[in-house]
Design a protein around this motif. Sequence first.
Motif, PDB file in Angstrom:
ATOM      1  N   ALA A 180       0.839  -1.207   0.000  1.00  0.00           N
ATOM      2  CA  ALA A 180       0.000   0.000   0.000  1.00  0.00           C
ATOM      3  C   ALA A 180       0.867   1.248   0.000  1.00  0.00           C
ATOM      4  N   ARG A 181       1.936   1.212   0.769  1.00  0.00           N
ATOM      5  CA  ARG A 181       2.853   2.352   0.814  1.00  0.00           C
ATOM      6  C   ARG A 181       3.502   2.588  -0.550  1.00  0.00           C
ATOM      7  N   LEU A 182       3.980   1.516  -1.161  1.00  0.00           N
ATOM      8  CA  LEU A 182       4.629   1.638  -2.463  1.00  0.00           C
ATOM      9  C   LEU A 182       3.652   2.125  -3.529  1.00  0.00           C
ATOM     10  N   LEU A 202      -3.875  -5.010  -5.236  1.00  0.00           N
ATOM     11  CA  LEU A 202      -3.145  -4.005  -4.468  1.00  0.00           C
ATOM     12  C   LEU A 202      -1.646  -4.273  -4.516  1.00  0.00           C
ATOM     13  N   VAL A 203      -1.265  -5.519  -4.310  1.00  0.00           N
ATOM     14  CA  VAL A 203       0.153  -5.867  -4.285  1.00  0.00           C
ATOM     15  C   VAL A 203       0.735  -5.845  -5.698  1.00  0.00           C
ATOM     16  N   GLU A 204      -0.016  -6.340  -6.658  1.00  0.00           N
ATOM     17  CA  GLU A 204       0.476  -6.349  -8.040  1.00  0.00           C
ATOM     18  C   GLU A 204       0.757  -4.939  -8.537  1.00  0.00           C
ATOM     19  N   LEU A 205      -0.119  -3.990  -8.178  1.00  0.00           N
ATOM     20  CA  LEU A 205       0.029  -2.606  -8.639  1.00  0.00           C
ATOM     21  C   LEU A 205       1.133  -1.854  -7.910  1.00  0.00           C
ATOM     22  N   SER A 206       1.627  -2.425  -6.813  1.00  0.00           N
ATOM     23  CA  SER A 206       2.692  -1.753  -6.058  1.00  0.00           C
ATOM     24  C   SER A 206       3.972  -1.649  -6.867  1.00  0.00           C
ATOM     25  N   GLY A 207       4.114  -2.517  -7.854  1.00  0.00           N
ATOM     26  CA  GLY A 207       5.300  -2.501  -8.689  1.00  0.00           C
ATOM     27  C   GLY A 207       6.432  -3.370  -8.185  1.00  0.00           C
ATOM     28  N   LEU A 241       7.045  -9.004  -3.978  1.00  0.00           N
ATOM     29  CA  LEU A 241       5.851  -8.979  -3.136  1.00  0.00           C
ATOM     30  C   LEU A 241       4.651  -9.553  -3.890  1.00  0.00           C
ATOM     31  N   ALA A 242       4.535  -9.212  -5.173  1.00  0.00           N
ATOM     32  CA  ALA A 242       3.418  -9.711  -5.975  1.00  0.00           C
ATOM     33  C   ALA A 242       3.463 -11.232  -6.089  1.00  0.00           C
ATOM     34  N   LEU A 243       4.653 -11.774  -6.256  1.00  0.00           N
ATOM     35  CA  LEU A 243       4.795 -13.224  -6.345  1.00  0.00           C
ATOM     36  C   LEU A 243       4.397 -13.886  -5.025  1.00  0.00           C
ATOM     37  N   LYS A 253      -0.411   9.638   0.101  1.00  0.00           N
ATOM     38  CA  LYS A 253      -0.079   9.592   1.529  1.00  0.00           C
ATOM     39  C   LYS A 253       0.425   8.182   1.872  1.00  0.00           C
ATOM     40  N   ALA A 254       1.673   7.942   1.554  1.00  0.00           N
ATOM     41  CA  ALA A 254       2.240   6.601   1.648  1.00  0.00           C
ATOM     42  C   ALA A 254       2.247   6.069   3.079  1.00  0.00           C
ATOM     43  N   ASP A 255       2.745   6.870   4.027  1.00  0.00           N
ATOM     44  CA  ASP A 255       2.833   6.405   5.412  1.00  0.00           C
ATOM     45  C   ASP A 255       1.450   6.141   5.995  1.00  0.00           C
ATOM     46  N   GLU A 256       0.505   7.042   5.711  1.00  0.00           N
ATOM     47  CA  GLU A 256      -0.856   6.864   6.223  1.00  0.00           C
ATOM     48  C   GLU A 256      -1.512   5.633   5.610  1.00  0.00           C
ATOM     49  N   ALA A 257      -1.291   5.425   4.321  1.00  0.00           N
ATOM     50  CA  ALA A 257      -1.863   4.251   3.653  1.00  0.00           C
ATOM     51  C   ALA A 257      -1.338   2.969   4.281  1.00  0.00           C
ATOM     52  N   GLU A 258      -0.052   2.926   4.569  1.00  0.00           N
ATOM     53  CA  GLU A 258       0.534   1.732   5.189  1.00  0.00           C
ATOM     54  C   GLU A 258      -0.044   1.496   6.579  1.00  0.00           C
ATOM     55  N   ARG A 259      -0.123   2.556   7.395  1.00  0.00           N
ATOM     56  CA  ARG A 259      -0.652   2.395   8.757  1.00  0.00           C
ATOM     57  C   ARG A 259      -2.118   1.992   8.735  1.00  0.00           C
ATOM     58  N   PHE A 260      -2.902   2.659   7.889  1.00  0.00           N
ATOM     59  CA  PHE A 260      -4.330   2.357   7.816  1.00  0.00           C
ATOM     60  C   PHE A 260      -4.562   0.916   7.402  1.00  0.00           C
ATOM     61  N   TRP A 261      -3.835   0.454   6.369  1.00  0.00           N
ATOM     62  CA  TRP A 261      -4.074  -0.900   5.887  1.00  0.00           C
ATOM     63  C   TRP A 261      -3.630  -1.947   6.896  1.00  0.00           C
ATOM     64  N   ARG A 262      -2.596  -1.649   7.658  1.00  0.00           N
ATOM     65  CA  ARG A 262      -2.168  -2.589   8.688  1.00  0.00           C
ATOM     66  C   ARG A 262      -3.252  -2.729   9.758  1.00  0.00           C
ATOM     67  N   ARG A 263      -3.833  -1.601  10.151  1.00  0.00           N
ATOM     68  CA  ARG A 263      -4.910  -1.650  11.156  1.00  0.00           C
ATOM     69  C   ARG A 263      -6.129  -2.380  10.604  1.00  0.00           C
ATOM     70  N   HIS A 264      -6.470  -2.106   9.359  1.00  0.00           N
ATOM     71  CA  HIS A 264      -7.627  -2.767   8.747  1.00  0.00           C
ATOM     72  C   HIS A 264      -7.446  -4.283   8.726  1.00  0.00           C
ATOM     73  N   LEU A 265      -6.268  -4.735   8.347  1.00  0.00           N
ATOM     74  CA  LEU A 265      -6.031  -6.178   8.277  1.00  0.00           C
ATOM     75  C   LEU A 265      -6.112  -6.825   9.648  1.00  0.00           C
ATOM     76  N   GLU A 266      -5.659  -6.132  10.667  1.00  0.00           N
ATOM     77  CA  GLU A 266      -5.748  -6.678  12.028  1.00  0.00           C
ATOM     78  C   GLU A 266      -7.193  -6.965  12.396  1.00  0.00           C
ATOM     79  N   VAL A 267      -8.080  -6.015  12.078  1.00  0.00           N
ATOM     80  CA  VAL A 267      -9.500  -6.175  12.411  1.00  0.00           C
ATOM     81  C   VAL A 267     -10.156  -7.214  11.503  1.00  0.00           C
ATOM     82  N   ALA A 268      -9.897  -7.099  10.196  1.00  0.00           N
ATOM     83  CA  ALA A 268     -10.535  -8.001   9.229  1.00  0.00           C
ATOM     84  C   ALA A 268     -10.096  -9.445   9.438  1.00  0.00           C
TER      85      ALA A 268
END
Length: 272
Positions: free
Chosen positions: A128-130, A171-176, A180-182, A239-254
């Motif tokens: 997400a950050r990338l 999401l991971v594939e588009l990170s470039g 990670l995509a593999l 907002k790379a840092d915010e995207a990384e933090r937000f997605w980490r929190r989301h995954l914890e809950v999900a």
Amino acid sequence: MAEPDSGRRGGTLAMPPADVRPPKMGELVARRLRRMIVDGELKDGDFLPHESTLLEHFGVSRPTLREAVRVLEAEGLIELRRGSRTGARVTVPGPEVVARPAALQLQLGRANLADVYVARSAIEPTAARLLALNSEADHRGLEESLEEVRACLADDAERFAAATARFHLRLVELSGNQTLALMAGMVHEIILRQTQSSVRTREAEASTASGAAHDDPQVNYRRAVRAYEKLVQLVRAGKADEAERFWRRHLEVADELVLAGHQATRVIDVLD
């Protein structure tokens, strides 16, 4: 009196290890053909030149060339065609070539679902950050994946589950980041199967006539969509840092919701 030279240097034999050998000619030919495929000189769907042309080009014998072809066939880089159009056809493999044996290794290692979801949580926030630092075209790709999820919101549970699994993978594939995509591709099928199973179970619970109170599965689906929308907004804003933090929190809950009571379920039980 000096001792005769016994071929030792510092207590070890001054000779190469016994398992070191020069590559066979067939391996060298396979290596060259493999490089031609990787570099795009031979593209997916192309047929290798006729055998006589390859024999002349590489200056090798027919058995040596056929050994090289067998190596590439075993790697999934070419397939031998028979019929009206015969020959060796280039087949550029996708992530599934790695995903299948990886899933088998997880099964043999008795990995459980908790292992898989921890791995996903290590991969996706970084992706997400990338992605937030990438181009507008990549951001648009994630938004298109979000639209697919939205379109399935009112559909049956399994279609929605498949769309959400694709969103995570995209999401991971588009990170470039190809590595990670593999890695994400390796666990995609496991995540998909478990998500579908979890969604089906919750839908069944919600439709029971027992009179007991159950959460409406659609509530959780809409929450997931809102989280995806938030991620897209952060990515589009760069907002790379915010995207990384937000997605980490989301995954914890999900992940806690999806894995409830199933953390110890073995991968083999999901894929069977």
